[in-house]
Motif scaffolding. Structure first.
Motif, PDB file in Angstrom:
ATOM      1  N   SER A 130       0.831  -1.200   0.000  1.00  0.00           N
ATOM      2  CA  SER A 130       0.000   0.000   0.000  1.00  0.00           C
ATOM      3  C   SER A 130       0.870   1.257   0.000  1.00  0.00           C
ATOM      4  N   ALA A 131       0.389   2.289  -0.692  1.00  0.00           N
ATOM      5  CA  ALA A 131       1.055   3.590  -0.690  1.00  0.00           C
ATOM      6  C   ALA A 131       0.177   4.614   0.033  1.00  0.00           C
ATOM      7  N   GLU A 140       5.358   4.896   4.507  1.00  0.00           N
ATOM      8  CA  GLU A 140       6.701   5.170   4.003  1.00  0.00           C
ATOM      9  C   GLU A 140       7.782   4.475   4.816  1.00  0.00           C
ATOM     10  N   GLN A 148       7.941   0.729   4.175  1.00  0.00           N
ATOM     11  CA  GLN A 148       8.587   0.416   2.904  1.00  0.00           C
ATOM     12  C   GLN A 148      10.109   0.451   3.026  1.00  0.00           C
ATOM     13  N   SER A 160       0.882  -3.475  -8.474  1.00  0.00           N
ATOM     14  CA  SER A 160       0.165  -2.228  -8.195  1.00  0.00           C
ATOM     15  C   SER A 160      -1.135  -2.516  -7.461  1.00  0.00           C
ATOM     16  N   PRO A 218       7.582   3.707  -9.583  1.00  0.00           N
ATOM     17  CA  PRO A 218       6.931   4.187  -8.369  1.00  0.00           C
ATOM     18  C   PRO A 218       6.945   5.711  -8.347  1.00  0.00           C
ATOM     19  N   SER A 247       8.982   7.922  -2.735  1.00  0.00           N
ATOM     20  CA  SER A 247       9.244   6.815  -3.658  1.00  0.00           C
ATOM     21  C   SER A 247      10.476   7.105  -4.499  1.00  0.00           C
ATOM     22  N   GLN A 270       9.942   0.686  -2.627  1.00  0.00           N
ATOM     23  CA  GLN A 270       9.673   2.018  -2.092  1.00  0.00           C
ATOM     24  C   GLN A 270       8.655   2.698  -2.994  1.00  0.00           C
ATOM     25  N   VAL A 271       7.406   2.285  -2.833  1.00  0.00           N
ATOM     26  CA  VAL A 271       6.341   2.800  -3.692  1.00  0.00           C
ATOM     27  C   VAL A 271       5.850   4.163  -3.248  1.00  0.00           C
ATOM     28  N   GLY A 272       6.290   4.616  -2.065  1.00  0.00           N
ATOM     29  CA  GLY A 272       5.981   5.974  -1.617  1.00  0.00           C
ATOM     30  C   GLY A 272       4.563   6.146  -1.111  1.00  0.00           C
ATOM     31  N   ILE A 273       4.232   7.389  -0.906  1.00  0.00           N
ATOM     32  CA  ILE A 273       2.905   7.768  -0.414  1.00  0.00           C
ATOM     33  C   ILE A 273       2.262   8.648  -1.480  1.00  0.00           C
ATOM     34  N   ASN A 274       1.412   8.056  -2.298  1.00  0.00           N
ATOM     35  CA  ASN A 274       0.831   8.831  -3.398  1.00  0.00           C
ATOM     36  C   ASN A 274      -0.647   9.137  -3.214  1.00  0.00           C
TER      37      ASN A 274
END
Length: 368
Positions: free
Chosen positions: A104-105, A110, A113, A142, A188, A193, A223-227
């Protein structure tokens, strides 16, 4: 749902956890039966001579043979059944493991991750040390089917961007798979990310074990980050292992192998309230992908444990009664475990998973 006070440490190790684990400690799961094979059955027959005192005899030896003999006008007869076939020995996965992540982002993910990125290569090294052979593929699916880079200020190549430009003017040349639920993430985007295209060895949407830059590739992938995109964690898993995405022309082509063990790791600090379907349908998608062989896949779900009552790690004084669907998913498969995402260290849960993965790999039966 995940408070911001918890922290994480590097993960490592090896003891299998069984069903009924203490929910407050974060690790739970069902027992793990060994692989069994039902032998081919045997039959016996008897012949009788109607006009004499002689009779047929039949016997069954301890080796599984059974049969009968008789004598008639045409000479002696021998009627013996085929012996029981011994169980076929497992071929094993020969080090082939397909690692699927759905991360999950959303919210405070963060730090989770980062810890995953630091620790998972060590976890895989421990598996490799026990298996000898090691042929892995690693895909991060995804959970949203969306590409959310709000502006070029987040782009790794920001100096090449136009002020306040929107992708693809950030040199983010997207394809259809970048916005497909369950497709392997290779770009990402969002705060925290990589914010760039991951350059994976071999040109796939997943990492190959022989990637000479494996750890760097893994960091980019996880590290898909927080989007801010609403996650559908379980749905991302379902789509990632679907026939459509694993077909020769699919986004994840070549990832899911018939002769490999599938290991799924889910990270979601919420209740995954947005994935369609039921817990049973999510579990069934795993069984379908591995030909109904419960010993060909394993699931490790990291999520909030606020359903564990007072003393839970994520919100110890405000528990909820509704069971976390990701906990139910882990409980619904033969080799599933649930871990509190608020554990101060992920080392022990991952360690406990090593022995089980090695056992499943060594005993894997390949569909014929």
């Amino acid at each position: 749902m995940r408070p911001g006070f918890f922290s994480f440490a590097v993960l490592l190790g090896l003891t299998v956890a069984c069903n009924g684990g203490d929910a407050a400690t974060g690790f739970s799961g069902p027992s793990h039966p060994g692989v069994t094979t039902v032998p081919v059955g045997s039959s016996s027959s008897t012949d009788a001579m109607a006009e004499s005192d002689s009779s047929s005899t039949s016997s069954t030896s301890s080796s599984g043979w059974s049969g009968s003999t008789s004598t008639g006008q045409d000479g002696p007869k021998l009627d013996m059944a085929v012996p029981d076939a011994p169980p076929m020995p497992p071929i094993g996965c020969k080090g082939k493991i397909d690692f699927l992540f759905v991360i999950s982002a959303w919210g405070g993910m963060e730090e989770v991750q980062k810890q995953l990125s630091d620790a998972f290569p060590i976890f895989m090294k421990k598996i490799q040390d026990q298996l000898g052979e090691f042929d892995v593929r690693v895909l991060s699916a995804s959970p949203t089917g969306a590409f959310n880079m709000d502006s070029c200020s987040n782009c790794a190549d920001a100096e090449d961007c136009t002020y306040n430009a929107k992708p693809p003017l950030c040199k983010a040349e997207l394809d259809a798979c970048d916005t497909t639920l369950g497709a392997g993430v290779t770009f990402p985007a969002g705060a925290g990310s990589a914010n760039r295209r991951c350059d994976f060895y071999g040109g796939h949407r997943y990492i190959l074990g022989e990637d000479p830059m494996f750890e760097q590739s893994f960091a980019c992938l996880t590290q898909v980050g927080i989007n801010g995109a609403v996650p559908e964690t379980a749905a991302g898993m379902v789509h990632a292992i679907s026939f459509e995405l694993n077909a020769p022309e699919g986004c994840n082509a070549g990832f899911l192998r018939e002769d490999a063990l599938l290991v799924v790791t889910l990270f979601d600090d919420g209740y995954d309230a947005f994935s369609p379907g039921t817990v049973e349908s999510w579990a069934q998608s795993l069984r379908d992908a591995k030909h109904d062989n419960e010993d060909a896949f394993a699931v490790l779900a990291f999520s909030t444990d606020i359903d564990a009552g007072f003393g839970n790690l994520c919100n110890p004084f405000n528990p909820v009664e509704d069971v976390n669907p990701l906990r139910e998913l882990a409980d619904n498969v033969a080799h599933g475990h649930f871990v509190s995402i608020c554990e101060p260290s992920y080392a022990e849960p991952f360690e406990s998973f090593v022995d089980e993965i090695v056992m499943l790999c060594e005993n894997l039966h390949i569909p014929q």
